[in-house]
Design a protein around this motif. Sequence first.
Motif, mmCIF file in Angstrom:
data_model
loop_
_atom_site.group_PDB
_atom_site.id
_atom_site.type_symbol
_atom_site.label_atom_id
_atom_site.label_comp_id
_atom_site.label_asym_id
_atom_site.label_seq_id
_atom_site.Cartn_x
_atom_site.Cartn_y
_atom_site.Cartn_z
ATOM 1 N N ALA A 20 6.805 10.897 -15.630
ATOM 2 C CA ALA A 20 6.748 11.047 -16.966
ATOM 3 C C ALA A 20 6.101 9.891 -17.719
ATOM 4 N N ASP A 24 8.575 7.634 -22.281
ATOM 5 C CA ASP A 24 9.663 8.707 -22.045
ATOM 6 C C ASP A 24 10.460 7.778 -20.871
ATOM 7 N N ASP A 27 12.228 4.852 -22.545
ATOM 8 C CA ASP A 27 13.310 5.335 -23.535
ATOM 9 C C ASP A 27 14.371 5.806 -22.646
ATOM 10 N N ALA A 28 14.365 6.344 -21.519
ATOM 11 C CA ALA A 28 15.809 6.754 -20.863
ATOM 12 C C ALA A 28 16.198 5.357 -20.315
ATOM 13 N N LYS A 63 12.390 9.593 -35.889
ATOM 14 C CA LYS A 63 11.849 10.747 -35.312
ATOM 15 C C LYS A 63 12.169 11.813 -36.248
#
Length: 68
Positions: A20, A24, A27-28, A63
């Motif tokens: 990924a 991303d 963020d995880a 977002k």
Amino acid sequence: MAKKLHHSTDYRPHRAAAYAPSGDALDAIQKGFRALLDQGIPLPPETVAWVEHCESVKARFKKPPHKG
């Protein structure tokens, strides 16, 4: 005795393409640390500071709402 030929492929570009995007993944990781903190699990101060920094960036640059 016959020698076997071994062909190797550089795995790095294949892994880079399959993973990924870095944002991303980070963020995880941040969400995972936040979950640990919310459960009262102590983390190193540097990790807590990083989580808080990520959350401040997300608060500053929200977002857009999902249209669906």
